[in-house]
Design an enzyme around this catalytic site. Structure first.
Site, PDB file in Angstrom:
ATOM      1  N   GLY A  17       0.808  -1.226   0.000  1.00 29.57           N
ATOM      2  CA  GLY A  17       0.000   0.000   0.000  1.00 29.57           C
ATOM      3  C   GLY A  17       0.832   1.262   0.000  1.00 29.57           C
ATOM      4  N   SER A 149      -4.506   0.341  14.130  1.00 27.15           N
ATOM      5  CA  SER A 149      -5.146   1.659  14.288  1.00 27.15           C
ATOM      6  C   SER A 149      -5.575   1.822  15.743  1.00 27.15           C
ATOM      7  CB  SER A 149      -6.375   1.724  13.378  1.00 27.15           C
ATOM      8  OG  SER A 149      -7.177   2.832  13.730  1.00 27.15           O
ATOM      9  N   TYR A 162     -13.966  -2.611  10.333  1.00 33.12           N
ATOM     10  CA  TYR A 162     -12.605  -2.045  10.303  1.00 33.12           C
ATOM     11  C   TYR A 162     -11.927  -2.245  11.662  1.00 33.12           C
ATOM     12  CZ  TYR A 162      -8.946   1.561   9.796  1.00 33.12           C
ATOM     13  OH  TYR A 162      -7.744   2.234   9.737  1.00 33.12           O
ATOM     14  N   ALA A 164     -12.600  -4.384  13.999  1.00 29.70           N
ATOM     15  CA  ALA A 164     -12.342  -5.812  14.255  1.00 29.70           C
ATOM     16  C   ALA A 164     -11.086  -6.264  13.510  1.00 29.70           C
ATOM     17  CB  ALA A 164     -13.546  -6.638  13.827  1.00 29.70           C
TER      18      ALA A 164
END
Ligand code: NAP
Length: 254
Positions: A17, A149, A162, A164
């Site tokens: 990414g 995060s 997201y 989880a």
């Protein structure tokens, strides 16, 4: 301020990414540390990958290699990594950075959105890392960073899938760190708060304002802030740190 880690020179590090946002900043910082930066890009983004490669070489990377794969296509991932290792040699560091957010109220959550969030943010990271494990066991001082995060630690409305996936990455990080410590492979997680990228630009201005009011340092983070932490964790300066979870959030979590 850029801290130089001389042991990173010539190290081959794969970052997923890296075409945008935090990943791109990490790739550029690693280039200025004189790494061989390896990154993935998806079909249709060949021109951007070529441009990124050029930028990384200009910044000082000893080499820069773009690999064509979508993280959720495991066969593509394996084929690309197998040919890279055969042709250019081992991968000595890994940043599992790529991720997507699928924000939706629980009431409206669709099966395909849950599957996409978990596949991209968790399953693919586990599979890619598992695939590279044999390669890591043959190297010295390997370091892996999983981009989680603060949402994975504190939760957030409209982000159940997201959050989880990001909590799952922490379980993966700690288990992998325990399993691989005897082989001198370290694994840590980084938990950014609100960092200005395409992902956060897409948020409603009211949501952004609300976040800002919760951040003691009173500003959003920059991708370069995260990149600096990642470089430290990749380098031997952090050689006694594994299985840890680092928040980088301007105090949001306090
Ligand atoms: P971003 O700007 O949206 O960039 C996401 C990157 O992931 C892009 O390079 C994208 O490639 C790649 N990607 C997504 N799905 C992929 C797939 N299936 N296969 C291959 N590549 C894929 O995101 P960001 O804000 O930089 O976030 C980077 C990481 O930090 C994510 O894991 C995110 O969850 C985490 N994070 C971000 C924040 C924040 O505030 N920004 C906060 C906490 C955690 P394409 O260009 O091909 O789409």
């Amino acid at each position: 301020m850029i801290v130089k880690y001389t042991d990173l020179e010539n190290k081959t590090v794969l970052i997923t990414g890296a075409t945008r946002g935090i990943g791109r900043a990490i790739a550029k910082t690693l280039a200025s540390q004189k790494c061989h930066v390896v990154f993935n890009y998806r079909a249709g983004k060949e021109d951007q990958a070529e441009q990124l490669k050029k930028e990384l070489l200009d910044l000082g990377a000893t080499d820069a290699t773009g690999l064509l794969f979508d993280l959720t296509q495991y066969q593509q991932v394996k084929d690309a990594l197998e040919s890279f290792i055969k042709e250019k040699g081992p991968i000595e560091g890994l940043v599992n950075n790529a991720g997507i957010s699928k924000d939706q109220l629980a009431l409206r959550m669709k099966e395909e959105d849950v599957a996409q969030a978990l596949d991209t943010n968790l399953k693919s990271q586990i599979l890619l890392t598992s695939y590279l494990t044999k390669n890591f066991m043959r190297q010295k001082n390997v370091s892996i960073i999983n981009m989680s995060s603060v949402v994975g630690l504190m939760g957030n409305p409209s982000q159940i899938a997201y959050a989880a996936s990001k909590s799952g990455l922490i379980g993966f990080t700690k288990s992998y760190a325990k399993e691989m410590a005897s082989r001198n492979v370290r694994c840590n997680a980084v938990c950014p708060g609100f960092i200005q990228t395409d992902m956060t630009d897409a948020l409603d201005p009211k949501v952004k304002e609300h976040y800002l009011s919760q951040i003691p340092l009173n500003n959003f983070g920059e991708s370069e802030d995260v990149a600096q932490l990642v470089c430290f964790l990749l380098s031997a300066a952090s050689k006694y740190i594994t299985g840890e979870v680092f928040k980088i959030d301007g105090g949001l979590y306090i």
